[in-house]
Design a protein around this motif. Structure first.
Motif, PDB file in Angstrom:
ATOM      1  N   MET A 125       0.940  -0.873  -0.117  1.00  0.00           N
ATOM      2  CA  MET A 125       0.261   0.223  -0.342  1.00  0.00           C
ATOM      3  C   MET A 125       0.598   1.120   0.369  1.00  0.00           C
ATOM      4  N   LEU A 181       1.171   5.384   1.432  1.00  0.00           N
ATOM      5  CA  LEU A 181       0.782   6.677   1.765  1.00  0.00           C
ATOM      6  C   LEU A 181       1.087   7.632   1.935  1.00  0.00           C
ATOM      7  N   VAL A 212      -3.612   8.259   4.531  1.00  0.00           N
ATOM      8  CA  VAL A 212      -4.063   6.777   4.045  1.00  0.00           C
ATOM      9  C   VAL A 212      -5.909   7.194   2.912  1.00  0.00           C
ATOM     10  N   ASN A 266      -6.989   5.297   0.728  1.00  0.00           N
ATOM     11  CA  ASN A 266      -7.404   4.305   0.526  1.00  0.00           C
ATOM     12  C   ASN A 266      -8.553   3.094   1.571  1.00  0.00           C
ATOM     13  N   ASP A 274      -9.488   0.319   1.479  1.00  0.00           N
ATOM     14  CA  ASP A 274      -9.262  -1.121   1.695  1.00  0.00           C
ATOM     15  C   ASP A 274      -6.962  -1.147   2.843  1.00  0.00           C
ATOM     16  N   ASP A 275      -6.553   0.028   2.231  1.00  0.00           N
ATOM     17  CA  ASP A 275      -5.632  -0.189   2.726  1.00  0.00           C
ATOM     18  C   ASP A 275      -5.874   0.715   4.095  1.00  0.00           C
ATOM     19  N   TYR A 276      -6.668   1.471   4.389  1.00  0.00           N
ATOM     20  CA  TYR A 276      -7.490   1.446   5.965  1.00  0.00           C
ATOM     21  C   TYR A 276      -7.467   0.446   6.899  1.00  0.00           C
ATOM     22  N   GLU A 330      -7.187  -2.874   6.077  1.00  0.00           N
ATOM     23  CA  GLU A 330      -5.535  -3.833   6.408  1.00  0.00           C
ATOM     24  C   GLU A 330      -5.041  -3.027   7.494  1.00  0.00           C
ATOM     25  N   LEU A 331      -4.441  -1.431   7.603  1.00  0.00           N
ATOM     26  CA  LEU A 331      -3.864  -1.300   8.157  1.00  0.00           C
ATOM     27  C   LEU A 331      -4.635  -0.987  10.314  1.00  0.00           C
ATOM     28  N   ALA A 367       3.942  -0.089   4.271  1.00  0.00           N
ATOM     29  CA  ALA A 367       3.578   0.272   3.411  1.00  0.00           C
ATOM     30  C   ALA A 367       4.741   1.251   2.566  1.00  0.00           C
ATOM     31  N   GLU A 378      -5.752   9.710  -4.177  1.00  0.00           N
ATOM     32  CA  GLU A 378      -4.794   8.384  -3.972  1.00  0.00           C
ATOM     33  C   GLU A 378      -4.113   7.885  -5.587  1.00  0.00           C
TER      34      GLU A 378
END
Length: 202
Positions: free
Chosen positions: A1, A3, A12, A14, A16-18, A20-21, A65, A163
């Motif tokens: 991902m 940043l 962030v 996205n 989906d990335d958030y 996941e974090l 990331a 993004e």
């Protein structure tokens, strides 16, 4: 991902990335964006999510990331192709915002459909339109709301496309400015990550 580097912090953009974090790496951050269906509110924030300097450094150290710096691209005049791409993105955002607001309007109508239906039937009966009143259904009301929905672009919330899915300007593995030594709080973050605890701005 990826940043996005803004004012020395990672952001962030996205969802989906958030997620996941949060769920996989237990890094929380702080949502600082405005929901396009709610308007600005100090109690209801959305993407982007701002990570602290420590959270950002932890994500880089753990290879979770990569950090993207757009400063060079933002200070360079955009090409014709870029302007066309940004315009397309902007139009797409307005269409999505329109659909989101329309969906919200229909959802609110469904919540009070019985009252609305009763009111419309009473109005038709007063006008002497008994057959129309008896034939009126909830689907007719929803269709009327959908057909009459109007989206005023002058009141649209502008969203800046930040993004980074392609054409990355540059990636940095670290943005420490105090040498290569570990910050004490970074070590605490890493220990928390290893023991399964949540890492946040505090």
């Amino acid at each position: 991902m990826f940043l996005t580097l803004l004012n020395g912090r990672g952001f962030v953009f996205n969802v989906d990335d958030y997620m996941e974090l949060r769920s996989k790496h237990r890094i929380m951050g702080a949502p600082v964006g405005t929901a396009n269906t709610k308007g600005w509110s100090p109690n209801q924030s959305t993407l982007p999510v701002e990570l602290s300097k420590f959270e950002t450094q932890l994500a880089l150290d753990e290879n979770i990331a990569k950090l993207v710096d757009k400063s060079q691209a933002l200070t360079t005049p955009p090409t014709v192709e870029k302007l066309k791409e940004y315009k397309t993105d902007f139009e797409s955002q307005l269409v999505c915002q329109k659909e989101a607001l329309k969906t919200e309007k229909l959802r609110e109508t469904e919540r009070y459909i019985e009252r609305i239906l009763m009111g419309k039937r009473k109005k038709l009966l007063k006008q002497g339109k008994d057959e129309m009143a008896n034939a009126l259904t909830s689907q007719d009301v929803l269709k009327e709301v959908s057909d009459n929905f109007k989206f005023d672009r002058q009141n649209a919330l502008v969203e800046v496309p930040c993004e980074h899915l392609k054409n990355h300007c540059s990636c940095k593995n670290s943005f420490r400015t105090c040498g290569e030594h570990k910050f004490p709080k970074i070590s605490n973050f890493q220990r928390s990550l290893e023991t399964g605890k949540v890492c946040d701005l505090g």
